[in-house]
Enzyme design. Structure first.
Site, PDB file in Angstrom:
ATOM      1  N   GLY A   1       0.746  -1.381   0.291  1.00 37.76           N
ATOM      2  CA  GLY A   1       0.042  -0.076   0.108  1.00 37.76           C
ATOM      3  C   GLY A   1       0.876   1.301   0.034  1.00 37.76           C
ATOM      4  O   GLY A   1       2.135   1.210  -0.294  1.00 37.76           O
ATOM      5  N   SER A   2       0.310   2.428   0.400  1.00 31.75           N
ATOM      6  CA  SER A   2       0.782   3.467   0.400  1.00 31.75           C
ATOM      7  C   SER A   2       1.939   3.648   1.517  1.00 31.75           C
ATOM      8  O   SER A   2       2.153   3.043   2.458  1.00 31.75           O
ATOM      9  CB  SER A   2      -0.157   4.689   0.807  1.00 31.75           C
ATOM     10  OG  SER A   2      -0.470   4.614   2.311  1.00 31.75           O
ATOM     11  N   ALA A   3       3.186   4.655   1.130  1.00 29.19           N
ATOM     12  CA  ALA A   3       4.107   4.838   2.138  1.00 29.19           C
ATOM     13  C   ALA A   3       3.739   5.466   3.491  1.00 29.19           C
ATOM     14  O   ALA A   3       4.074   5.117   4.497  1.00 29.19           O
ATOM     15  CB  ALA A   3       5.225   5.858   1.448  1.00 29.19           C
TER      16      ALA A   3
ATOM     17  N   ALA B   1       0.652   4.831   5.198  1.00 28.64           N
ATOM     18  CA  ALA B   1       0.497   3.659   5.905  1.00 28.64           C
ATOM     19  C   ALA B   1       1.518   2.663   6.167  1.00 28.64           C
ATOM     20  O   ALA B   1       1.431   2.190   7.464  1.00 28.64           O
ATOM     21  CB  ALA B   1      -0.912   2.796   5.294  1.00 28.64           C
ATOM     22  N   GLY B   2       2.250   2.467   5.376  1.00 29.62           N
ATOM     23  CA  GLY B   2       3.550   1.688   5.611  1.00 29.62           C
ATOM     24  C   GLY B   2       4.227   2.052   6.818  1.00 29.62           C
ATOM     25  O   GLY B   2       4.957   1.175   7.595  1.00 29.62           O
TER      26      GLY B   2
ATOM     27  N   GLU C   1       5.762  -3.209   1.290  1.00 28.23           N
ATOM     28  CA  GLU C   1       5.758  -2.949  -0.111  1.00 28.23           C
ATOM     29  C   GLU C   1       4.779  -1.671  -0.457  1.00 28.23           C
ATOM     30  O   GLU C   1       3.717  -1.692  -0.449  1.00 28.23           O
ATOM     31  CB  GLU C   1       5.366  -4.192  -0.935  1.00 28.23           C
ATOM     32  CG  GLU C   1       5.311  -3.824  -2.303  1.00 28.23           C
ATOM     33  CD  GLU C   1       6.509  -3.566  -2.765  1.00 28.23           C
ATOM     34  OE1 GLU C   1       6.780  -2.481  -3.661  1.00 28.23           O
ATOM     35  OE2 GLU C   1       7.549  -4.478  -2.524  1.00 28.23           O
TER      36      GLU C   1
ATOM     37  N   CYS D   1       2.200   0.975  -8.249  1.00 34.03           N
ATOM     38  CA  CYS D   1       3.339   1.536  -7.526  1.00 34.03           C
ATOM     39  C   CYS D   1       4.646   1.637  -8.344  1.00 34.03           C
ATOM     40  O   CYS D   1       5.371   2.510  -7.690  1.00 34.03           O
ATOM     41  CB  CYS D   1       3.642   0.557  -6.302  1.00 34.03           C
ATOM     42  SG  CYS D   1       3.922  -1.250  -6.841  1.00 34.03           S
TER      43      CYS D   1
END
Length: 470
Positions: free
Chosen positions: A207-209, A211-212, A230, A264
């Site tokens: 997902g998004s940076a 959220a990561g 990822e 991505c």
């Protein structure tokens, strides 16, 4: 999304597609832990047989699966079909990867004993999936984790729960116990609760940076949990000397606008040397203007569909205007044919003269162009990002690509190929804000099991040769 339900709408039509009740995190985790021991004790051969049955189950339902993906994501049917093919193909690739990356080894040992390296599953794994490839990307975590002997709790994106449900039903139809592969319907709060649950042994996220990073921060004090992140990219496609102007333009279009830019690995930045700018940029603009943007089942098939929802479309159109207000020059205006639906035409901006170019991932069909004097400057420009997922060089000599490969900081570095479309038979991941050194695809086996070293003898045999009193 209601208080206790998730509702999914078709991006292309706005019609309701699916609704379901939000799940109970504690109950899912408890069921997984209760069955974990029995599942982990299944032989590797039995688990491999089940994932092969899963591939056959998906193969039998390939067309309805593809149609559901197309409806829920808005991507064209032709592209949804390629996603289903990737789900099927992931199985044999994962079986090969597990044997290669986590195979047993026998070593020499003292006193005529043996030493060995084997691998164990981590336990209960949380898989958090994205909306852009709602079947293929979570499946890339789930299949390797199941082969290794883990139990799975899969929370699909709240924007694509119907595809998540379909995927899990295929696992159950193939013979996987319902406690081994569970679907957790929910939004961000359920995701946070699942990630933080003390009985979850690992988190596999795509997902998004933003959220990561939040997941990484939440689990910073829990080194016992395996975390594979990822995330996205602010990816560069660099063009230097090449006589193949039209081929270069097509490669750029494929990189920037496939899946409506919702990959991505999509090219966000086109970096062009002075010698190529006047040949390449007009061709890219002309080709982008010809791209068909339409609903998934239109005839002829569109190149790209809508973005995932109106909120995303609003953000992208606002970002286009914001970049212009800060000095970007429009090459091709992004348009929204219907204000009530999230269809966007490709947008291209020359940001060369912007004082500070924002290092963000604009997840849609928006390409920023930077003009530079030469390849050295292009590489410097390409590396001006906190992300590091994908980069491509178009044109140049083998020596140019060697320099590009050596200097670019990314996990995927291509030559005369798009930034996207990576092979599942290779590792897939990035550095910086793009990942945490846990690449997926072929290397997913690495984070689905941990190595255990043993020294072994059938009977104890030992003596003390020094340090004893007479």
């Amino acid at each position: 999304m209601s208080d206790r339900q998730i509702i999914s709408y078709q991006p292309a039509t706005g019609e309701e597609l699916w609704r379901g009740d939000i799940g109970n995190v504690d109950a899912c985790v408890e069921r997984a832990r209760e069955t974990l021991r029995d599942w982990a004790h299944q032989s590797l051969g039995q688990r491999i047989e089940l994932v092969r049955r899963f591939a056959n189950e998906v193969r039998k339902q390939a067309e309805p699966f593809a149609e559901l993906i197309a409806r829920e994501t808005g991507k064209p049917l032709w592209e949804a079909r390629t996603e289903v093919e990737a789900v099927i193909g992931k199985v044999e690739i994962s079986i090969t990867a597990y044997a290669e990356r986590t195979g047993q080894k026998k070593l020499n040992s003292a006193l005529q004993g043996t030493a060995a390296v084997r691998h164990k599953p981590h336990g209960v794994m949380a898989v958090l999936g994205p909306y852009n490839f709602p079947a293929h990307l979570p499946n890339g975590h789930i299949v390797p984790a199941l082969i290794a002997g883990n139990c799975i709790i899969f929370k699909p994106s709240e924007k694509t729960p119907a595809v998540g449900e379909f995927l899990v039903k295929c696992f159950h139809a193939a013979g996987f116990p319902e406690e081994v592969v569970q679907l957790l319907i929910g939004g961000p709060e359920e995701g946070k609760e699942l990630v933080a649950h003390w009985l979850v042994d690992g988190v596999l996220f795509t997902g998004s940076a933003r959220a990561g990073v939040a997941i990484n921060r939440k689990l910073a004090t829990e080194p016992g949990k395996i975390v594979a992140l990822e995330m996205g990219g602010n990816n560069a496609i660099v063009v230097t000397d090449t006589p193949k102007f039209d081929d270069a333009a097509v490669t750029i279009i494929q990189s920037a606008f496939t899946t409506a830019g919702q990959r991505c690995t999509a090219a966000r930045r086109l970096i062009v040397t002075d010698s190529m700018y006047d040949e390449i940029v007009p061709r890219v603009k002309a080709l982008a203007e010809r791209l068909i943007v339409g609903e998934p089942f239109a005839d002829p098939q569109p190149f790209m569909g809508p973005v995932i929802d109106n909120q995303t479309a609003d953000l992208l159109t606002e970002s286009f205007v914001a970049l212009m207000s800060r000095g970007a020059r429009p090459i091709l205006h992004m348009k929204r044919p219907d204000e009530d639906k999230p269809f966007l035409t490709p947008g291209i901006l020359d940001v060369t003269d912007m004082h500070e170019r924002p290092d963000i991932e604009l997840f849609g069909p928006l390409l920023q162009v930077v003009r530079v004097p030469d390849l050295n400057e292009a590489i410097t420009e390409a590396n001006m990002t906190r992300y590091g997922l994908s980069a491509s060089l178009i044109g140049g000599t083998p020596q140019d690509f060697e320099m590009f490969w050596n200097e670019i900081r990314a996990g995927i570095i291509n030559w005369n190929r798009p930034t996207n479309g990576a092979s599942s038979a290779a590792p897939f991941g990035g550095v910086g804000l793009s990942g945490n050194h846990r690449p997926a695809a072929f290397y997913a086996a690495d984070y689905c099991a941990y190595p255990v070293t043993s020294t072994e003898m059938q009977q104890p045999r030992a003596s003390l040769g020094v340090g004893l009193k007479e």
